[in-house]
Design a protein around this motif. Structure first.
Motif, PDB file in Angstrom:
ATOM      1  N   ILE A 158       0.821  -1.207   0.000  1.00  0.00           N
ATOM      2  CA  ILE A 158       0.000   0.000   0.000  1.00  0.00           C
ATOM      3  C   ILE A 158       0.857   1.260   0.000  1.00  0.00           C
ATOM      4  N   ASP A 159       2.045   1.219   0.603  1.00  0.00           N
ATOM      5  CA  ASP A 159       2.883   2.410   0.662  1.00  0.00           C
ATOM      6  C   ASP A 159       4.053   2.347  -0.308  1.00  0.00           C
ATOM      7  N   SER A 160       3.980   1.446  -1.296  1.00  0.00           N
ATOM      8  CA  SER A 160       5.064   1.364  -2.271  1.00  0.00           C
ATOM      9  C   SER A 160       5.010   2.547  -3.220  1.00  0.00           C
ATOM     10  N   HIS A 161       6.158   2.955  -3.721  1.00  0.00           N
ATOM     11  CA  HIS A 161       6.228   4.082  -4.634  1.00  0.00           C
ATOM     12  C   HIS A 161       7.390   3.869  -5.603  1.00  0.00           C
ATOM     13  N   LEU A 162       7.448   4.710  -6.622  1.00  0.00           N
ATOM     14  CA  LEU A 162       8.502   4.613  -7.617  1.00  0.00           C
ATOM     15  C   LEU A 162       9.816   5.128  -7.031  1.00  0.00           C
ATOM     16  N   VAL A 163      10.852   4.284  -7.068  1.00  0.00           N
ATOM     17  CA  VAL A 163      12.172   4.657  -6.562  1.00  0.00           C
ATOM     18  C   VAL A 163      13.088   5.123  -7.689  1.00  0.00           C
ATOM     19  N   GLY A 164      13.032   4.459  -8.827  1.00  0.00           N
ATOM     20  CA  GLY A 164      13.882   4.836  -9.946  1.00  0.00           C
ATOM     21  C   GLY A 164      13.840   3.799 -11.043  1.00  0.00           C
ATOM     22  N   TYR A 165      14.780   3.930 -11.976  1.00  0.00           N
ATOM     23  CA  TYR A 165      14.847   3.044 -13.141  1.00  0.00           C
ATOM     24  C   TYR A 165      16.272   2.496 -13.259  1.00  0.00           C
ATOM     25  N   MET A 166      16.368   1.221 -13.559  1.00  0.00           N
ATOM     26  CA  MET A 166      17.660   0.593 -13.779  1.00  0.00           C
ATOM     27  C   MET A 166      17.810   0.296 -15.270  1.00  0.00           C
ATOM     28  N   TYR A 167      18.814   0.888 -15.886  1.00  0.00           N
ATOM     29  CA  TYR A 167      19.084   0.672 -17.311  1.00  0.00           C
ATOM     30  C   TYR A 167      20.271  -0.271 -17.415  1.00  0.00           C
ATOM     31  N   ASP A 168      20.033  -1.462 -17.973  1.00  0.00           N
ATOM     32  CA  ASP A 168      21.017  -2.538 -17.919  1.00  0.00           C
ATOM     33  C   ASP A 168      21.187  -3.180 -19.284  1.00  0.00           C
ATOM     34  N   PRO A 169      21.913  -2.537 -20.209  1.00  0.00           N
ATOM     35  CA  PRO A 169      22.200  -3.178 -21.496  1.00  0.00           C
ATOM     36  C   PRO A 169      23.052  -4.425 -21.285  1.00  0.00           C
ATOM     37  N   PRO A 170      22.896  -5.427 -22.140  1.00  0.00           N
ATOM     38  CA  PRO A 170      23.644  -6.689 -21.956  1.00  0.00           C
ATOM     39  C   PRO A 170      25.095  -6.559 -22.419  1.00  0.00           C
ATOM     40  N   THR A 171      25.824  -5.616 -21.831  1.00  0.00           N
ATOM     41  CA  THR A 171      27.219  -5.397 -22.198  1.00  0.00           C
ATOM     42  C   THR A 171      28.190  -6.014 -21.215  1.00  0.00           C
ATOM     43  N   GLY A 172      27.666  -6.501 -20.090  1.00  0.00           N
ATOM     44  CA  GLY A 172      28.533  -7.079 -19.072  1.00  0.00           C
ATOM     45  C   GLY A 172      28.992  -6.081 -18.036  1.00  0.00           C
ATOM     46  N   GLY A 173      28.713  -4.788 -18.233  1.00  0.00           N
ATOM     47  CA  GLY A 173      29.113  -3.786 -17.268  1.00  0.00           C
ATOM     48  C   GLY A 173      28.043  -3.567 -16.213  1.00  0.00           C
ATOM     49  N   GLU A 174      28.326  -2.624 -15.312  1.00  0.00           N
ATOM     50  CA  GLU A 174      27.377  -2.304 -14.260  1.00  0.00           C
ATOM     51  C   GLU A 174      26.198  -1.515 -14.833  1.00  0.00           C
ATOM     52  N   PRO A 175      24.992  -1.784 -14.372  1.00  0.00           N
ATOM     53  CA  PRO A 175      23.824  -1.034 -14.856  1.00  0.00           C
ATOM     54  C   PRO A 175      23.807   0.383 -14.291  1.00  0.00           C
ATOM     55  N   TRP A 176      23.078   1.261 -14.961  1.00  0.00           N
ATOM     56  CA  TRP A 176      22.880   2.626 -14.489  1.00  0.00           C
ATOM     57  C   TRP A 176      21.588   2.689 -13.687  1.00  0.00           C
ATOM     58  N   PHE A 177      21.629   3.405 -12.586  1.00  0.00           N
ATOM     59  CA  PHE A 177      20.419   3.638 -11.812  1.00  0.00           C
ATOM     60  C   PHE A 177      20.033   5.098 -11.961  1.00  0.00           C
ATOM     61  N   LEU A 178      18.815   5.360 -12.425  1.00  0.00           N
ATOM     62  CA  LEU A 178      18.340   6.705 -12.719  1.00  0.00           C
ATOM     63  C   LEU A 178      17.176   7.060 -11.811  1.00  0.00           C
ATOM     64  N   LEU A 179      17.188   8.265 -11.306  1.00  0.00           N
ATOM     65  CA  LEU A 179      16.098   8.740 -10.466  1.00  0.00           C
ATOM     66  C   LEU A 179      14.874   9.078 -11.317  1.00  0.00           C
ATOM     67  N   PRO A 180      13.689   9.118 -10.713  1.00  0.00           N
ATOM     68  CA  PRO A 180      12.476   9.403 -11.496  1.00  0.00           C
ATOM     69  C   PRO A 180      12.549  10.719 -12.256  1.00  0.00           C
ATOM     70  N   GLU A 181      13.196  11.745 -11.688  1.00  0.00           N
ATOM     71  CA  GLU A 181      13.268  13.032 -12.370  1.00  0.00           C
ATOM     72  C   GLU A 181      14.253  13.027 -13.527  1.00  0.00           C
ATOM     73  N   GLU A 182      14.963  11.909 -13.734  1.00  0.00           N
ATOM     74  CA  GLU A 182      15.901  11.802 -14.848  1.00  0.00           C
ATOM     75  C   GLU A 182      15.327  10.998 -16.007  1.00  0.00           C
ATOM     76  N   VAL A 183      14.099  10.532 -15.879  1.00  0.00           N
ATOM     77  CA  VAL A 183      13.520   9.659 -16.895  1.00  0.00           C
ATOM     78  C   VAL A 183      12.114  10.127 -17.258  1.00  0.00           C
ATOM     79  N   ALA A 184      11.857  10.232 -18.551  1.00  0.00           N
ATOM     80  CA  ALA A 184      10.502  10.445 -19.058  1.00  0.00           C
ATOM     81  C   ALA A 184       9.947   9.087 -19.447  1.00  0.00           C
ATOM     82  N   HIS A 185       8.906   8.651 -18.769  1.00  0.00           N
ATOM     83  CA  HIS A 185       8.320   7.328 -18.987  1.00  0.00           C
ATOM     84  C   HIS A 185       7.007   7.487 -19.731  1.00  0.00           C
ATOM     85  N   PHE A 186       7.000   7.104 -20.999  1.00  0.00           N
ATOM     86  CA  PHE A 186       5.832   7.212 -21.870  1.00  0.00           C
ATOM     87  C   PHE A 186       5.137   5.861 -21.904  1.00  0.00           C
ATOM     88  N   ALA A 187       4.001   5.752 -21.222  1.00  0.00           N
ATOM     89  CA  ALA A 187       3.247   4.499 -21.136  1.00  0.00           C
ATOM     90  C   ALA A 187       1.768   4.813 -21.336  1.00  0.00           C
TER      91      ALA A 187
END
Length: 441
Positions: A158-187
């Motif tokens: 009930i109290d869950s909320h959006l924390v951020g977005y993890m962008y993880d291309p299959p390159t073998g490196g570390e994924p990027w973590f982006l805050l909600p204000e850094e991402v435009a989510h078109f759904a």
């Protein structure tokens, strides 16, 4: 935040349950929220690309119509007064949308957004690099949710909320973590199984896509096998299996395939041919495949007559009034809601001025010229309303504001009611002059 970041892992590899194939036709699965992370299945996005967008003509045509029209819009800021929209204006803050990347345009950005939303249900754009936008592949993005009190709570809490977005291309490196204000989510279409993810309009019609693809394969096989009905060839029981095999090979070499279609068939003694199949006309192939195309068009929100499907080009569909109605259905019922959602999502990563919001500008779109004519007629009615209200004694500035905002509580009366709207005794209502003419001589 650290706990959630440590818990964010690369999406698990797909299993055999993620998709299944029946008779060569591929079906797709969907992901589920797990440990506060909402992610799609990688095979889902790739399968829709390979088996729908790049392999199915009707799907490509529908997505192309949506993309071409959607990418025509531009962005402007829109003033807001007392919760009501005002005029459009632009500032330098729109530069990232006008040139999202070197050589890119607003149309390129919108094309990528609607393409990803159509295929995966989600379009992700980030301003991670200052002054530049990046469209992220949707199946490489994981939405991370959590709780302020307990980060281990699932996304359905009930109290869950959006924390951020993890962008993880299959390159073998570390994924990027982006805050909600850094991402435009078109759904534009929310997925009922996820709290924050969107759903592709292709999902409910996957079996229609499979059926249309199967029908196309059926048509192709009809031509590959001679463009003739299926036949059964029976031979005399005395013919040995070896001779039957040689006869089959000879008949296939001379009568199978498009290049050998319609040749006269010569049979030896004891051979008999019986037709057991039907041709495409007898199968009413056009009606069968056309009905499926119409169902696909309905899911896409694109009338059949606009995209050029056979059922949309029959009967009265092409009449001027019917075509105009279909055009308006596409513009008002599909495109404008999509533009509105795109503007709302991109406002997350743009510096929007105070007392304004990010909005779309469709004034230069040729497809909507009929709407511009209707707008001109509306403006004509509004101008007559303004004239009547001013003649009735209302202050002109408040009249214009009230008509534009459709809020007549903004009207303020001047207190003048005469036709000429002059105060009594002002000396301009035909009153004789009091100055002696000789004094002025």
């Amino acid at each position: 935040m650290t706990t959630l970041w440590q818990r964010a892992r690369r999406p698990a590899a797909r299993s055999d349950d993620d998709w299944w194939s029946v008779g060569g036709n591929v079906y797709y699965g969907t992901g589920r929220p797990v440990d506060g992370k909402e992610r799609p299945l990688p095979i889902d996005f790739e399968a829709k690309i390979q088996h729908a967008y790049k392999s199915n003509g009707p799907i490509f045509a529908l997505m192309l119509v949506r993309q071409m029209l959607f990418s025509e819009a531009r962005f402007q800021f829109r003033q807001m007064r007392n919760g009501r929209p005002g005029e459009l204006f632009g500032t330098s803050a729109l530069a990232p949308l006008e040139t999202p990347w070197p050589g890119g345009t607003t149309g390129n950005l919108l094309s990528r957004m609607i393409q990803n939303a159509d295929l995966e249900g989600n379009g992700f754009v980030t301003n991670y690099t200052p002054g530049r936008l990046k469209v992220m592949r949707p199946d490489w993005v994981t939405i991370v949710t959590g709780s302020d009190e307990d980060p281990n709570l699932p996304s359905e809490a009930i109290d869950s909320h959006l924390v951020g977005y993890m962008y993880d291309p299959p390159t073998g490196g570390e994924p990027w973590f982006l805050l909600p204000e850094e991402v435009a989510h078109f759904a534009p279409i929310p997925d009922p199984e996820f709290q924050f993810r969107g759903m592709s309009w292709l999902t409910p019609v996957i079996r229609e896509i499979v059926g249309d693809t199967a029908a196309t394969r059926h048509k192709l096989k009809f031509f590959e096998n001679g463009a003739t009905p299926q036949v059964v060839v029976s031979l005399d029981p005395s013919v040995t299996p070896d001779k039957v095999g040689k006869f089959q090979a000879l008949m296939d070499s001379q009568h199978r395939g498009v290049d050998t279609a319609y040749k006269t068939l010569y049979l030896g003694g004891g051979a008999d041919v019986t037709v057991v199949g039907k041709d495409l006309h007898q199968l009413d192939f056009k009606a069968t495949q056309g009905a499926g195309e119409t169902r696909l068009a309905a899911a896409a929100g694109v009338p059949s007559v606009i995209v050029g499907f056979s059922e949309g080009l029959a009967g009265s569909s092409l009449n001027a009034g019917n075509y105009a109605s279909s055009r308006r259905r596409l513009a008002d019922g599909t495109m404008r809601p999509l533009w509105r959602e795109a503007a709302g999502s991109l406002a997350q990563i743009i510096d929007v001025p105070a007392n304004a919001d990010l909005w779309y500008d469709d004034r230069d779109i040729a497809f909507l010229r009929e709407d511009q004519r209707d707008a001109a007629e509306i403006q004509g009615l509004q101008s007559r309303t303004i004239r009547q209200l001013v003649d009735a004694g209302y202050e002109p500035e408040t009249v214009v504001a009230a008509v534009q905002a459709e809020d007549y509580s903004l009207l303020k009366h001047s207190g003048l009611y005469s036709v000429q709207l002059q105060k009594p005794g002002s000396g301009q209502g035909g009153t004789a002059p009091t100055t002696d003419p000789e004094e002025g001589a």
